[in-house]
Scaffold this motif. Structure first.
Motif, PDB file in Angstrom:
ATOM      1  N   LYS A  43       1.757  -2.482  13.041  1.00  0.00           N
ATOM      2  CA  LYS A  43       0.922  -3.340  13.676  1.00  0.00           C
ATOM      3  C   LYS A  43      -0.728  -2.814  13.792  1.00  0.00           C
ATOM      4  O   LYS A  43      -0.864  -1.539  13.357  1.00  0.00           O
ATOM      5  CB  LYS A  43       0.832  -2.588  15.024  1.00  0.00           C
ATOM      6  N   GLY A  44      -1.340  -3.697  13.537  1.00  0.00           N
ATOM      7  CA  GLY A  44      -3.196  -2.905  13.081  1.00  0.00           C
ATOM      8  C   GLY A  44      -3.369  -3.418  11.410  1.00  0.00           C
ATOM      9  O   GLY A  44      -4.676  -2.799  11.007  1.00  0.00           O
ATOM     10  N   TYR A  45      -2.224  -3.837  11.077  1.00  0.00           N
ATOM     11  CA  TYR A  45      -2.811  -3.752   8.870  1.00  0.00           C
ATOM     12  C   TYR A  45      -2.009  -4.819   8.531  1.00  0.00           C
ATOM     13  O   TYR A  45      -1.201  -4.932   8.712  1.00  0.00           O
ATOM     14  CB  TYR A  45      -2.017  -2.445   7.788  1.00  0.00           C
ATOM     15  N   PRO A  46      -2.930  -5.798   8.127  1.00  0.00           N
ATOM     16  CA  PRO A  46      -2.399  -7.093   8.811  1.00  0.00           C
ATOM     17  C   PRO A  46      -1.210  -7.407   7.093  1.00  0.00           C
ATOM     18  O   PRO A  46      -1.129  -8.565   7.594  1.00  0.00           O
ATOM     19  CB  PRO A  46      -3.921  -8.007   7.735  1.00  0.00           C
ATOM     20  N   PRO A  47      -1.317  -6.806   5.620  1.00  0.00           N
ATOM     21  CA  PRO A  47      -0.355  -7.512   5.157  1.00  0.00           C
ATOM     22  C   PRO A  47       1.062  -6.778   5.716  1.00  0.00           C
ATOM     23  O   PRO A  47       1.177  -7.436   5.931  1.00  0.00           O
ATOM     24  CB  PRO A  47      -1.216  -6.484   3.846  1.00  0.00           C
ATOM     25  N   ALA A  48       0.824  -5.991   6.461  1.00  0.00           N
ATOM     26  CA  ALA A  48       1.947  -5.690   6.785  1.00  0.00           C
ATOM     27  C   ALA A  48       2.493  -6.115   7.708  1.00  0.00           C
ATOM     28  O   ALA A  48       3.856  -7.090   8.071  1.00  0.00           O
ATOM     29  CB  ALA A  48       2.378  -3.796   7.027  1.00  0.00           C
ATOM     30  N   GLU A  49       2.094  -6.484   8.581  1.00  0.00           N
ATOM     31  CA  GLU A  49       2.018  -7.633  10.041  1.00  0.00           C
ATOM     32  C   GLU A  49       3.029  -9.021   9.284  1.00  0.00           C
ATOM     33  O   GLU A  49       3.614  -9.561  10.143  1.00  0.00           O
ATOM     34  CB  GLU A  49       0.905  -8.091  10.750  1.00  0.00           C
ATOM     35  N   ALA A  50       1.761  -9.597   8.418  1.00  0.00           N
ATOM     36  CA  ALA A  50       2.363 -10.754   7.799  1.00  0.00           C
ATOM     37  C   ALA A  50       4.152 -10.611   6.709  1.00  0.00           C
ATOM     38  O   ALA A  50       4.393 -11.526   7.052  1.00  0.00           O
ATOM     39  CB  ALA A  50       1.666 -10.933   6.685  1.00  0.00           C
ATOM     40  N   ALA A  51       3.968  -9.237   6.894  1.00  0.00           N
ATOM     41  CA  ALA A  51       5.475  -8.774   5.491  1.00  0.00           C
ATOM     42  C   ALA A  51       6.020  -7.654   6.215  1.00  0.00           C
ATOM     43  O   ALA A  51       5.747  -6.839   5.545  1.00  0.00           O
ATOM     44  CB  ALA A  51       5.103  -8.682   3.958  1.00  0.00           C
ATOM     45  N   SER A  52       6.441  -7.485   7.344  1.00  0.00           N
ATOM     46  CA  SER A  52       7.340  -6.235   7.649  1.00  0.00           C
ATOM     47  C   SER A  52       7.989  -5.679   7.120  1.00  0.00           C
ATOM     48  O   SER A  52       8.807  -4.561   6.717  1.00  0.00           O
ATOM     49  CB  SER A  52       7.396  -6.635   9.745  1.00  0.00           C
ATOM     50  N   ASP A  53       9.231  -6.849   6.240  1.00  0.00           N
ATOM     51  CA  ASP A  53       9.772  -6.218   5.623  1.00  0.00           C
ATOM     52  C   ASP A  53       9.849  -5.900   4.393  1.00  0.00           C
ATOM     53  O   ASP A  53      10.743  -5.129   3.358  1.00  0.00           O
ATOM     54  CB  ASP A  53      11.149  -7.784   5.777  1.00  0.00           C
ATOM     55  N   LYS A  54       8.829  -5.521   4.392  1.00  0.00           N
ATOM     56  CA  LYS A  54       7.714  -5.422   2.317  1.00  0.00           C
ATOM     57  C   LYS A  54       7.379  -3.702   2.495  1.00  0.00           C
ATOM     58  O   LYS A  54       7.079  -3.464   2.048  1.00  0.00           O
ATOM     59  CB  LYS A  54       7.141  -6.430   1.949  1.00  0.00           C
ATOM     60  N   HIS A  56       8.358  -0.151   4.920  1.00  0.00           N
ATOM     61  CA  HIS A  56       9.712  -0.197   5.147  1.00  0.00           C
ATOM     62  C   HIS A  56      10.185   0.952   3.844  1.00  0.00           C
ATOM     63  O   HIS A  56      10.611   0.533   2.723  1.00  0.00           O
ATOM     64  CB  HIS A  56      10.565  -0.518   5.387  1.00  0.00           C
ATOM     65  N   GLY A  57       9.010   1.552   3.673  1.00  0.00           N
ATOM     66  CA  GLY A  57      10.262   3.279   2.864  1.00  0.00           C
ATOM     67  C   GLY A  57       8.570   2.492   1.538  1.00  0.00           C
ATOM     68  O   GLY A  57       9.330   2.313   0.533  1.00  0.00           O
ATOM     69  N   VAL A  58       7.956   3.031   1.518  1.00  0.00           N
ATOM     70  CA  VAL A  58       7.066   1.664   1.028  1.00  0.00           C
ATOM     71  C   VAL A  58       6.581   2.768  -1.085  1.00  0.00           C
ATOM     72  O   VAL A  58       6.117   3.533  -0.630  1.00  0.00           O
ATOM     73  CB  VAL A  58       5.961   1.207   1.044  1.00  0.00           C
ATOM     74  N   PRO A  59       6.268   2.055  -1.718  1.00  0.00           N
ATOM     75  CA  PRO A  59       5.866   2.868  -3.084  1.00  0.00           C
ATOM     76  C   PRO A  59       4.286   3.265  -2.664  1.00  0.00           C
ATOM     77  O   PRO A  59       4.118   2.285  -1.865  1.00  0.00           O
ATOM     78  CB  PRO A  59       6.767   2.107  -4.015  1.00  0.00           C
ATOM     79  N   LYS A  60       3.379   3.351  -3.839  1.00  0.00           N
ATOM     80  CA  LYS A  60       2.387   3.361  -4.553  1.00  0.00           C
ATOM     81  C   LYS A  60       1.731   1.527  -3.701  1.00  0.00           C
ATOM     82  O   LYS A  60       2.659   1.259  -4.096  1.00  0.00           O
ATOM     83  CB  LYS A  60       1.512   3.934  -4.439  1.00  0.00           C
ATOM     84  N   PHE A  61       0.432   1.637  -2.524  1.00  0.00           N
ATOM     85  CA  PHE A  61       0.028   0.336  -3.082  1.00  0.00           C
ATOM     86  C   PHE A  61      -1.658   0.244  -2.631  1.00  0.00           C
ATOM     87  O   PHE A  61      -1.791   1.206  -2.225  1.00  0.00           O
ATOM     88  CB  PHE A  61       0.599  -0.177  -1.858  1.00  0.00           C
ATOM     89  N   GLU A  62      -2.197  -0.781  -2.673  1.00  0.00           N
ATOM     90  CA  GLU A  62      -3.788  -0.577  -2.458  1.00  0.00           C
ATOM     91  C   GLU A  62      -4.005  -0.956  -1.206  1.00  0.00           C
ATOM     92  O   GLU A  62      -3.253  -2.110  -0.822  1.00  0.00           O
ATOM     93  CB  GLU A  62      -4.261  -1.913  -3.682  1.00  0.00           C
ATOM     94  N   VAL A  63      -4.100  -0.378  -0.475  1.00  0.00           N
ATOM     95  CA  VAL A  63      -4.684  -0.098   0.889  1.00  0.00           C
ATOM     96  C   VAL A  63      -5.089  -1.542   1.081  1.00  0.00           C
ATOM     97  O   VAL A  63      -5.041  -1.664   2.036  1.00  0.00           O
ATOM     98  CB  VAL A  63      -5.065   1.377   1.462  1.00  0.00           C
ATOM     99  N   ALA A  64      -6.639  -1.913   0.680  1.00  0.00           N
ATOM    100  CA  ALA A  64      -7.435  -3.223   0.486  1.00  0.00           C
ATOM    101  C   ALA A  64      -6.321  -4.507   0.943  1.00  0.00           C
ATOM    102  O   ALA A  64      -6.818  -5.168   1.891  1.00  0.00           O
ATOM    103  CB  ALA A  64      -8.641  -2.934   0.100  1.00  0.00           C
ATOM    104  N   THR A  65      -5.606  -4.272  -0.388  1.00  0.00           N
ATOM    105  CA  THR A  65      -4.922  -5.703  -0.331  1.00  0.00           C
ATOM    106  C   THR A  65      -3.248  -5.676  -0.085  1.00  0.00           C
ATOM    107  O   THR A  65      -2.952  -7.089   0.493  1.00  0.00           O
ATOM    108  CB  THR A  65      -5.074  -5.995  -1.787  1.00  0.00           C
ATOM    109  N   GLY A  66      -3.008  -4.803   0.004  1.00  0.00           N
ATOM    110  CA  GLY A  66      -1.825  -4.698   0.356  1.00  0.00           C
ATOM    111  C   GLY A  66      -0.568  -5.217  -0.754  1.00  0.00           C
ATOM    112  O   GLY A  66       0.644  -4.670  -1.056  1.00  0.00           O
ATOM    113  N   LYS A  67      -1.429  -4.742  -1.643  1.00  0.00           N
ATOM    114  CA  LYS A  67      -0.970  -5.524  -3.317  1.00  0.00           C
ATOM    115  C   LYS A  67       0.244  -3.841  -3.691  1.00  0.00           C
ATOM    116  O   LYS A  67      -0.468  -2.583  -3.851  1.00  0.00           O
ATOM    117  CB  LYS A  67      -1.589  -6.177  -4.676  1.00  0.00           C
ATOM    118  N   LYS A  68       1.077  -4.188  -4.005  1.00  0.00           N
ATOM    119  CA  LYS A  68       2.143  -2.913  -5.042  1.00  0.00           C
ATOM    120  C   LYS A  68       1.978  -2.737  -6.249  1.00  0.00           C
ATOM    121  O   LYS A  68       1.506  -3.170  -6.962  1.00  0.00           O
ATOM    122  CB  LYS A  68       3.362  -3.333  -4.805  1.00  0.00           C
TER     123      LYS A  68
END
Length: 79
Positions: A43-54, A56-68
């Motif tokens: 909630k509050g982070y559009p890339p995570a709201e669009a793909a909540s299954d991706k 959980h326990g995420v590796p490093k990613f670009e915060v602005a885009t959500g790209k791994k």
């Protein structure tokens, strides 16, 4: 089991959640408290709201885009 149960509580409503946590902290007695908090994943982070299954326990990613971000290979490639 003897728990004092509180909930479910909306974990995104901080105006409601903080006083509940303060009451739990300040209460006397030895009885254990079970606080049931419900939240919406990402909630509050559009890339995570669009793909909540991706997210959980995420590796490093670009915060602005959500790209791994991918790490460079540790072993040399001879191809």
């Amino acid at each position: 089991l003897g728990f004092y149960y509180i909930g479910p509580v909306d974990g995104h409503d901080l105006d409601n959640l903080v006083p509940i946590l303060e009451n739990i902290r300040d209460r006397g007695g030895k009885q254990p408290v079970l606080l049931h908090i419900k939240t919406d994943k990402g909630k509050g982070y559009p890339p995570a709201e669009a793909a909540s299954d991706k997210y959980h326990g995420v590796p490093k990613f670009e915060v602005a885009t959500g790209k791994k971000l991918t790490a460079p290979a540790k072993t040399p490639s001879y191809t």
